[in-house]
Write an enzyme that holds these catalytic residues in place. Structure first.
Site, PDB file in Angstrom:
ATOM      1  N   ASP A  30       0.843  -1.198   0.000  1.00 36.97           N
ATOM      2  CA  ASP A  30       0.000   0.000   0.000  1.00 36.97           C
ATOM      3  C   ASP A  30       0.881   1.251   0.000  1.00 36.97           C
ATOM      4  OD1 ASP A  30      -1.816   2.130   0.818  1.00 36.97           O
ATOM      5  OD2 ASP A  30      -3.184   0.554   1.465  1.00 36.97           O
ATOM      6  N   ASN A  86     -13.440  -3.518   3.720  1.00 41.38           N
ATOM      7  CA  ASN A  86     -14.546  -2.576   3.908  1.00 41.38           C
ATOM      8  C   ASN A  86     -15.524  -2.650   2.740  1.00 41.38           C
ATOM      9  OD1 ASN A  86     -13.159  -1.537   6.196  1.00 41.38           O
ATOM     10  ND2 ASN A  86     -11.951  -0.229   4.875  1.00 41.38           N
ATOM     11  N   GLN A  93     -15.000   2.273   2.926  1.00 37.70           N
ATOM     12  CA  GLN A  93     -14.488   1.968   1.593  1.00 37.70           C
ATOM     13  C   GLN A  93     -14.333   3.266   0.817  1.00 37.70           C
ATOM     14  OE1 GLN A  93     -16.926  -0.714  -0.759  1.00 37.70           O
ATOM     15  NE2 GLN A  93     -15.268  -1.072  -2.225  1.00 37.70           N
ATOM     16  N   HIS A  99     -11.118  -5.109  -2.304  1.00 35.10           N
ATOM     17  CA  HIS A  99      -9.730  -5.323  -1.921  1.00 35.10           C
ATOM     18  C   HIS A  99      -9.675  -5.652  -0.434  1.00 35.10           C
ATOM     19  CE1 HIS A  99     -10.552  -1.025  -1.341  1.00 35.10           C
ATOM     20  NE2 HIS A  99      -9.592  -0.997  -0.425  1.00 35.10           N
ATOM     21  N   HIS A 101      -7.143  -5.422   2.969  1.00 33.61           N
ATOM     22  CA  HIS A 101      -5.961  -4.846   3.592  1.00 33.61           C
ATOM     23  C   HIS A 101      -5.318  -5.890   4.494  1.00 33.61           C
ATOM     24  CE1 HIS A 101      -6.876  -0.557   2.685  1.00 33.61           C
ATOM     25  NE2 HIS A 101      -8.115  -1.019   2.644  1.00 33.61           N
TER      26      HIS A 101
END
Length: 135
Positions: A30, A86, A93, A99, A101
């Site tokens: 990230d 999320n 989100q 996606h 995390h």
């Protein structure tokens, strides 16, 4: 989806720090990490959220998350991991491409992924249990 940032990253149109890639997923570091080593699992196909994701792909994402955090835990020598996903703006989100995390945690890191526990009232419990139909 034509203008989806995560579609472009997942499919290699935008460069990324790629940890892993296969025919279904790309795992990247990230660019705005909560902690050192924070990674994202991105499916190459576009699905806005978990509600839209096919069951098999959802399962594959969780298996991949397990493999990635198992290796990264040793690389980073961290104390634990958050696996966060999320769905919807109200849930935090911000990019509307499914996606996950993968956030390494260290004792005392203050990454802020917590909440104050509430209380399950008998009324809430009864309401939810009476309406839930998945058996």
């Amino acid at each position: 989806m034509k203008d989806c940032l995560f579609c472009k990253i997942a499919n290699g149109e935008i460069p990324s720090a790629t940890l892993y890639e296969d025919e279904k997923f790309r795992v990247i570091l990230d660019l705005g990490p909560a902690t050192k080593g924070h990674a994202l699992i991105l499916p190459k196909a576009h699905y806005e959220n978990l509600y839209e994701l096919p069951d098999t792909l959802a399962g594959d994402a969780m298996v991949l998350a397990k493999k990635v955090i198992t290796e990264m835990k040793d690389i980073l020598n961290c104390d634990g991991y958050n696996v966060v996903q999320n769905n919807g703006k109200a849930a935090g989100q911000t990019v509307f491409h499914f996606h996950m995390h993968l956030i390494p945690r260290r004792d005392g890191d203050e990454a802020g992924i917590s909440w104050t526990p509430g209380t399950l009232t008998p009324e809430d419990q009864e309401e939810i249990l009476s309406k839930f139909s998945l058996k």
